[in-house]
Each structure stands twice: as C-alpha cells, then as structure tokens.
Design a protein around this motif. Structure first.
Motif, PDB file in Angstrom:
ATOM      1  N   ARG A 142     -11.771  32.680 -24.883  1.00  0.00           N
ATOM      2  CA  ARG A 142     -11.399  33.755 -23.964  1.00  0.00           C
ATOM      3  C   ARG A 142     -10.477  34.791 -24.601  1.00  0.00           C
ATOM      4  N   GLY A 143     -10.291  34.694 -25.895  1.00  0.00           N
ATOM      5  CA  GLY A 143      -9.494  35.685 -26.603  1.00  0.00           C
ATOM      6  C   GLY A 143      -8.007  35.419 -26.634  1.00  0.00           C
ATOM      7  N   LYS A 144      -7.587  34.226 -26.242  1.00  0.00           N
ATOM      8  CA  LYS A 144      -6.177  33.859 -26.286  1.00  0.00           C
ATOM      9  C   LYS A 144      -5.837  33.281 -27.660  1.00  0.00           C
ATOM     10  N   GLU A 145      -4.587  33.459 -28.078  1.00  0.00           N
ATOM     11  CA  GLU A 145      -4.147  32.887 -29.339  1.00  0.00           C
ATOM     12  C   GLU A 145      -3.541  31.510 -29.083  1.00  0.00           C
ATOM     13  N   VAL A 146      -4.121  30.498 -29.713  1.00  0.00           N
ATOM     14  CA  VAL A 146      -3.525  29.169 -29.728  1.00  0.00           C
ATOM     15  C   VAL A 146      -2.996  28.952 -31.136  1.00  0.00           C
TER      16      VAL A 146
END
Length: 275
Positions: A40-44
């Motif tokens: 979803r385009g989140k940075e982990v």
C-alpha cells in the motif's frame, strides 16, 4: 482525533522481542501485515541492534523492504541497493578505551565493522557459558568468529558498535559504571549484556537520518519495540507503541501497549495503525 484516524507513512519495527517471536521467526500473520503495508506504499523499516549480516535471513524474507536502521542507529542501510547510506563509528582510540574497560573480565565480545559482526569467545568457553544458546544459529550463520578481536593490534579499529555479554553479573555492573564515564551511548538490551554506540547515536538518531532522507516528519512515524535501546526511537515517533513483553519504562511512554511477541503484537500494530 484518535490515533486510528491519523495518517501514518512509516513504521519503525524492532526485531528481537518485537517482530520476531521467541523462536526468532516472523509469524505468518506478521509477514502478511508487513507485506500488505508495503504493497500500500507504506514504509516498513527494521530498526534493530543487529548488524546487516545478522539481519540477512529476514531481509531475504522481505525483498520489498527499502530501508533498515541497523546497529542500534549507527547504520542506515538501503536494502534494495545493498549499500550503506550513512554510518556512525567510534574512533580507533575510543575503541581501544572500550576494550580496555573489559580487559580481564569473563566476556564474550562482539564488535561491528562494515556491516559484519565479529565475535570472540574466551578460549575454552562456549555460548552456553554466556546464556546465549538461544542465539546459537544466529551467531553461527552471520558472525565472523575472530579469536584475534581482543588482541592489542586489533583494538585500535574504528568499530561502529560493541556488545559485551557477561558471565558474571557483578563484572557487568562494574563495566557499565565505567562505560557511563565515557563519551558514548550505553544500553542494556538483554539480561547479561551491554550495548555501546558512539556518543549521541541511538535508534532515535537513526530515525532522524531516515526522516530527513525521506522527507517524512516524525508525527507521521510509528515506532514499536520492547527494550531499553528502543526508548529513543519511541520518543521521536508520532505514535510510540510498546510490546506486551516490553520493559516498564517503554510502556510508560507508549501511547498503546500491544500483545507480546508470541501473540503478534507487531502485526496488530501494523493492522490497526498503518493499514
């Protein structure tokens, strides 16, 4: 506005005691949550005291991962390009002083250099002597066994981090008291160890490096952890989260306490606040 309604762009996740369960593996639920967040385009971002070599098996598990903060904030690493973006290190003189503190003590020494962990066991001892059998596979697959590490000619090296494991609790206390007198950052992350990074360097400063590079403000960052070296990154995050197995100091500053590492607390954090 509740935490659930806020928009977060990044989550910094500790590994040991957080994303990893007591078997040092990532549960299927946690793996799904991490991969869905990245989809979803989140940075982990893995934010860990481990070196790059000690993270390799988990980096292979998540090839989509972009960044890792390693060595308790000493190293900012681009996983996709397999290169160090920023590195903080001790001077050679500081390294020598650190080694001198533990001279003659019953310790297992580990020193970090160029993304690798160099480990020295005293002659005639094994991991069980230092209550480290739980990490036997990690040490065997990802550290350089170096009997020469404590030799005088190798002490004057600009290492980026040290961890010392003590067999004698009293020696550990004495060493910690001496380290507190030196210009460095010290933390206790396991019942018998001391972790050392250069002065002013910790997981929080690692997050600051990444924040500047990505242009993501701290208020859009989540951080979750369990031990003393996670305190600085929680203090810098817009949403600080503690694991159920976290130390009391961490729970005091956390906005929420999640289940422990054997009950998918990290997965729940990602699901509740990032997805």
């Amino acid at each position: 506005m509740t935490d659930l309604k806020k928009s977060y762009s990044l989550i910094a996740v500790d590994l040991d005691g957080t994303l990893l369960n007591s078997s040092l593996t990532v549960s299927p639920r946690a793996e799904r949550a991490v991969k869905e967040a990245m989809k979803r385009g989140k940075e982990v971002v893995f934010c860990t005291g481990r070196s790059i070599s000690e993270m390799n098996r988990y980096l292979r598990q998540f090839p989509e991962l972009h960044y890792a903060i390693a060595e308790a904030g000493s190293c900012l690493y681009d996983v996709r390009e397999q290169r160090v973006l920023e590195q903080k290190s001790f001077t050679a003189e500081e390294s020598e002083t650190i080694f001198n503190v533990v001279d003659g003590m019953d310790v297992m020494a580990t020193a970090y250099l160029n993304g690798l962990t160099y480990t020295c066991l005293p002659e005639g001892t094994d991991l069980a002597h230092f209550s480290m059998m739980h990490f036997k596979e990690t040490f065997e697959e990802s550290t350089v066994w170096s009997p020469e590490l404590l030799r005088p000619e190798n002490r004057r090296t600009a290492y980026s981090k040290f961890v010392f494991f003590f067999a004698d609790p009293e020696e550990r206390v004495r060493a910690l008291q001496e380290f507190w007198k030196l210009p460095l950052s010290a933390a206790v992350c396991y019942f018998n160890n001391i972790e050392l990074t250069p002065q002013g360097v910790d997981k929080g400063t690692g997050m600051e490096m990444l924040s500047r590079r990505l242009g993501i403000p701290p208020e859009e960052m989540i951080a979750i952890g369990d031990s003393e070296n996670d305190l600085p990154m929680l203090r810098r995050a817009g949403l600080p989260l503690a694991m159920g197995n976290a130390i009391p100091e961490l729970k005091k500053i956390a906005a929420h306490t999640l289940p422990d590492c054997n009950h998918d607390g990290a997965a729940e954090a990602i699901e509740r606040f990032l997805l």
